[in-house]
Design a protein around this motif. Structure first.
Motif, PDB file in Angstrom:
ATOM      1  N   LEU A  99      -9.825   2.907  -1.723  1.00 52.95           N
ATOM      2  CA  LEU A  99     -11.125   3.014  -1.062  1.00 52.95           C
ATOM      3  C   LEU A  99     -11.139   4.120  -0.007  1.00 52.95           C
ATOM      4  O   LEU A  99     -12.176   4.731   0.242  1.00 52.95           O
ATOM      5  CB  LEU A  99     -11.506   1.672  -0.426  1.00 52.95           C
ATOM      6  CG  LEU A  99     -11.868   0.581  -1.444  1.00 52.95           C
ATOM      7  CD1 LEU A  99     -11.982  -0.770  -0.764  1.00 52.95           C
ATOM      8  CD2 LEU A  99     -13.162   0.924  -2.170  1.00 52.95           C
ATOM      9  N   SER A 100      -9.976   4.381   0.592  1.00 51.61           N
ATOM     10  CA  SER A 100      -9.938   5.436   1.611  1.00 51.61           C
ATOM     11  C   SER A 100     -10.152   6.815   0.997  1.00 51.61           C
ATOM     12  O   SER A 100     -10.671   7.712   1.650  1.00 51.61           O
ATOM     13  CB  SER A 100      -8.620   5.380   2.399  1.00 51.61           C
ATOM     14  OG  SER A 100      -7.556   5.868   1.616  1.00 51.61           O
ATOM     15  N   TRP A 152     -13.475  -6.385   1.482  1.00 53.74           N
ATOM     16  CA  TRP A 152     -13.738  -4.943   1.621  1.00 53.74           C
ATOM     17  C   TRP A 152     -15.253  -4.784   1.626  1.00 53.74           C
ATOM     18  O   TRP A 152     -15.882  -4.597   0.579  1.00 53.74           O
ATOM     19  CB  TRP A 152     -13.109  -4.175   0.450  1.00 53.74           C
ATOM     20  CG  TRP A 152     -11.669  -4.475   0.291  1.00 53.74           C
ATOM     21  CD1 TRP A 152     -10.628  -3.824   0.865  1.00 53.74           C
ATOM     22  CD2 TRP A 152     -11.100  -5.541  -0.489  1.00 53.74           C
ATOM     23  NE1 TRP A 152      -9.453  -4.423   0.510  1.00 53.74           N
ATOM     24  CE2 TRP A 152      -9.703  -5.470  -0.317  1.00 53.74           C
ATOM     25  CE3 TRP A 152     -11.627  -6.546  -1.294  1.00 53.74           C
ATOM     26  CZ2 TRP A 152      -8.832  -6.368  -0.924  1.00 53.74           C
ATOM     27  CZ3 TRP A 152     -10.771  -7.439  -1.899  1.00 53.74           C
ATOM     28  CH2 TRP A 152      -9.394  -7.337  -1.715  1.00 53.74           C
ATOM     29  N   GLN A 153     -15.831  -4.862   2.831  1.00 58.19           N
ATOM     30  CA  GLN A 153     -17.269  -5.063   2.940  1.00 58.19           C
ATOM     31  C   GLN A 153     -18.101  -3.981   2.256  1.00 58.19           C
ATOM     32  O   GLN A 153     -19.122  -4.282   1.651  1.00 58.19           O
ATOM     33  CB  GLN A 153     -17.656  -5.156   4.422  1.00 58.19           C
ATOM     34  CG  GLN A 153     -19.134  -5.484   4.588  1.00 58.19           C
ATOM     35  CD  GLN A 153     -19.404  -6.277   5.851  1.00 58.19           C
ATOM     36  OE1 GLN A 153     -18.515  -6.958   6.361  1.00 58.19           O
ATOM     37  NE2 GLN A 153     -20.604  -6.185   6.370  1.00 58.19           N
ATOM     38  N   PRO A 174     -14.337   5.922  -1.728  1.00 60.88           N
ATOM     39  CA  PRO A 174     -14.983   4.724  -1.173  1.00 60.88           C
ATOM     40  C   PRO A 174     -16.047   4.098  -2.067  1.00 60.88           C
ATOM     41  O   PRO A 174     -16.323   2.921  -1.940  1.00 60.88           O
ATOM     42  CB  PRO A 174     -15.612   5.227   0.135  1.00 60.88           C
ATOM     43  CG  PRO A 174     -15.334   6.674   0.237  1.00 60.88           C
ATOM     44  CD  PRO A 174     -14.519   7.130  -0.921  1.00 60.88           C
ATOM     45  N   SER A 230      -6.961  -0.780  -0.474  1.00 64.48           N
ATOM     46  CA  SER A 230      -7.431  -0.137   0.758  1.00 64.48           C
ATOM     47  C   SER A 230      -7.210   1.377   0.664  1.00 64.48           C
ATOM     48  O   SER A 230      -8.046   2.167   1.114  1.00 64.48           O
ATOM     49  CB  SER A 230      -6.724  -0.717   1.982  1.00 64.48           C
ATOM     50  OG  SER A 230      -5.331  -0.570   1.852  1.00 64.48           O
ATOM     51  N   ALA A 268     -17.156  -1.952  -0.176  1.00 64.65           N
ATOM     52  CA  ALA A 268     -16.712  -1.581  -1.524  1.00 64.65           C
ATOM     53  C   ALA A 268     -17.787  -1.902  -2.560  1.00 64.65           C
ATOM     54  O   ALA A 268     -18.534  -2.864  -2.415  1.00 64.65           O
ATOM     55  CB  ALA A 268     -15.426  -2.327  -1.860  1.00 64.65           C
ATOM     56  N   ARG A 316       0.820  -1.211   0.000  1.00 61.18           N
ATOM     57  CA  ARG A 316       0.000   0.000   0.000  1.00 61.18           C
ATOM     58  C   ARG A 316       0.856   1.264   0.000  1.00 61.18           C
ATOM     59  O   ARG A 316       0.596   2.213  -0.740  1.00 61.18           O
ATOM     60  CB  ARG A 316      -0.926  -0.009   1.220  1.00 61.18           C
ATOM     61  CG  ARG A 316      -1.900   1.153   1.252  1.00 61.18           C
ATOM     62  CD  ARG A 316      -2.458   1.348   2.638  1.00 61.18           C
ATOM     63  NE  ARG A 316      -1.354   1.529   3.591  1.00 61.18           N
ATOM     64  CZ  ARG A 316      -1.462   1.371   4.898  1.00 61.18           C
ATOM     65  NH1 ARG A 316      -2.606   1.012   5.434  1.00 61.18           N
ATOM     66  NH2 ARG A 316      -0.423   1.552   5.694  1.00 61.18           N
ATOM     67  N   ARG A 353     -16.934 -10.351   1.575  1.00 52.00           N
ATOM     68  CA  ARG A 353     -15.791  -9.869   0.807  1.00 52.00           C
ATOM     69  C   ARG A 353     -14.804  -9.225   1.764  1.00 52.00           C
ATOM     70  O   ARG A 353     -15.167  -8.815   2.866  1.00 52.00           O
ATOM     71  CB  ARG A 353     -16.258  -8.874  -0.241  1.00 52.00           C
ATOM     72  CG  ARG A 353     -17.180  -7.814   0.330  1.00 52.00           C
ATOM     73  CD  ARG A 353     -17.704  -6.863  -0.726  1.00 52.00           C
ATOM     74  NE  ARG A 353     -18.300  -7.546  -1.849  1.00 52.00           N
ATOM     75  CZ  ARG A 353     -19.198  -6.998  -2.671  1.00 52.00           C
ATOM     76  NH1 ARG A 353     -19.573  -5.748  -2.473  1.00 52.00           N
ATOM     77  NH2 ARG A 353     -19.691  -7.653  -3.670  1.00 52.00           N
TER      78      ARG A 353
END
Ligand SMILES: [Zn+2]
Ligand SMILES: [Zn+2]
Length: 351
Positions: free
Chosen positions: A108-109, A162-163, A112, A105, A165, A71, A160
């Protein structure tokens, strides 16, 4: 190609687009692919690491293809290239291997709700669902010994990684926007058997641009599927997964790409492998486009034209002037213009 021919072609493209006579084609071919993550490259501002990520800007779309292996390195490289992750049309996750996933991650931050396409697999990190009829029932058992007290929902959903996402699962090859297709194929190689992978095929007026993550299903199978969309394959970029392949296997694939599929340009990276870089370079000559981390390679009528072997693509002066003129029409984000000024700056620095 003369300026006149280019402008005529551009005018024809524009009128075809206006009257909608070319379904299945992206509206324009200009744009660029910027490699954000890879283990080789000569851009000192970029960190090298195993993995793959590229920003694909084509036909007015900004597509993030894969997200790298670490990341923090992904974040650093995105920052070094000035890439705005809040302004994406969608993300493609080619497959579940972590060297393509780790930056998600971060994406998404900052974004989102961005739409994410991922391969549909039975179980796994992208989530899935199955009808509850899939498991055998035994109604002689008391309810407390039965799943869901004997009253399962019709559909069982599996989580998943990334719940929240916005992941859209792709099961089979699908055209997700005009001219933009996700090719879905399954690997049958030992070690990755049943792994499903998505490859991105953009059908432009100048031929098909194919971006691959790792090519676990086999680059020949992927190219075969791409050729069914448009047999004129303008460019293949990304990982060909020949990193441990023996010379004979490499030679066979290089020959297939060049002679069977008549691929016009290759910009290999990631898991293609050093001996395969060498073999492709020898076979494709000046149609081998260097694509290390940090490289922005231009797409469009002049992709692959005029670059020096094994070096960054460089357009001939005349072509460049014409190309920039055309690009200005088709460059809603101003990326090509900023790229031009950047390369002018780099040239003046003696690069
Ligand atoms: Zn992989
Ligand atoms: Zn990989």
């Amino acid at each position: 190609m003369t300026r006149h021919v280019l402008f005529t072609a551009a005018a024809m493209m524009a009128s075809a687009t206006a009257i909608g006579t070319s379904p299945g084609y992206a509206q324009s071919s200009t744009g660029q692919i910027t490699v954000l993550y890879d283990a080789f490259g000569k851009d000192a501002a970029m960190k090298k690491d195993w993995g793959f990520s590229a920003l694909v800007e084509v036909a007015g779309k900004r597509i993030l293809f894969d997200t790298g292996n670490d990341r923090d390195i992904f974040v650093a490289n995105v920052k070094a290239k000035g890439v705005d992750l809040t302004n994406l049309d969608f993300v493609v996750l080619s497959h579940r291997h972590s060297d393509h996933m780790a930056g998600l991650s971060h994406v998404l931050s900052v974004n989102p709700k961005v739409k994410i396409y991922a391969p549909q697999e039975g179980f796994g990190i992208y989530g899935s669902s199955l009808p509850s009829s899939f498991y055998r029932k035994d109604s002689s058992l008391p309810p407390e010994m039965r799943y869901y007290d004997g009253r399962p929902p019709d559909i069982l959903k599996f989580g998943r990684a990334w719940q929240d996402a916005n992941i859209q699962l792709i099961d089979k090859t699908t055209e997700i926007a005009p001219g933009i297709t996700l090719i879905a194929l399954v690997s049958d190689s030992p070690g990755t058997r049943e792994l499903k992978e998505l490859s991105l095929a953009v059908n432009t007026p100048d031929g098909l641009v194919l971006v691959v993550g790792c090519s676990h299903p086999g680059i020949e199978k992927i190219v075969e599927a791409a050729a069914a969309i448009n047999p004129k394959i303008r460019l293949i970029a990304g990982g060909l997964h020949l990193v441990v392949a023996p010379d004979e296997a490499i030679a066979k694939i290089v020959t297939a790409l060049k002679d069977t599929f008549k691929v016009e340009n290759v910009a290999p990276g990631h898991c293609t492998g050093e001996p395969t870089f060498a073999a492709l370079k020898q076979a494709f000559g000046n149609r081998y486009i260097y694509a290390g981390v940090g490289t922005s390679l231009p797409l469009g009528p002049t992709t692959g034209a005029g670059e020096r072997r094994g070096e960054r693509p460089t357009l001939e002066r005349d072509d460049l002037i014409t190309y920039r003129k055309l690009a200005r029409h088709e460059d809603p984000f101003g990326v090509l213009q900023s790229r031009s000024s950047r390369s002018q700056f780099l040239r003046s620095e003696g690069d």
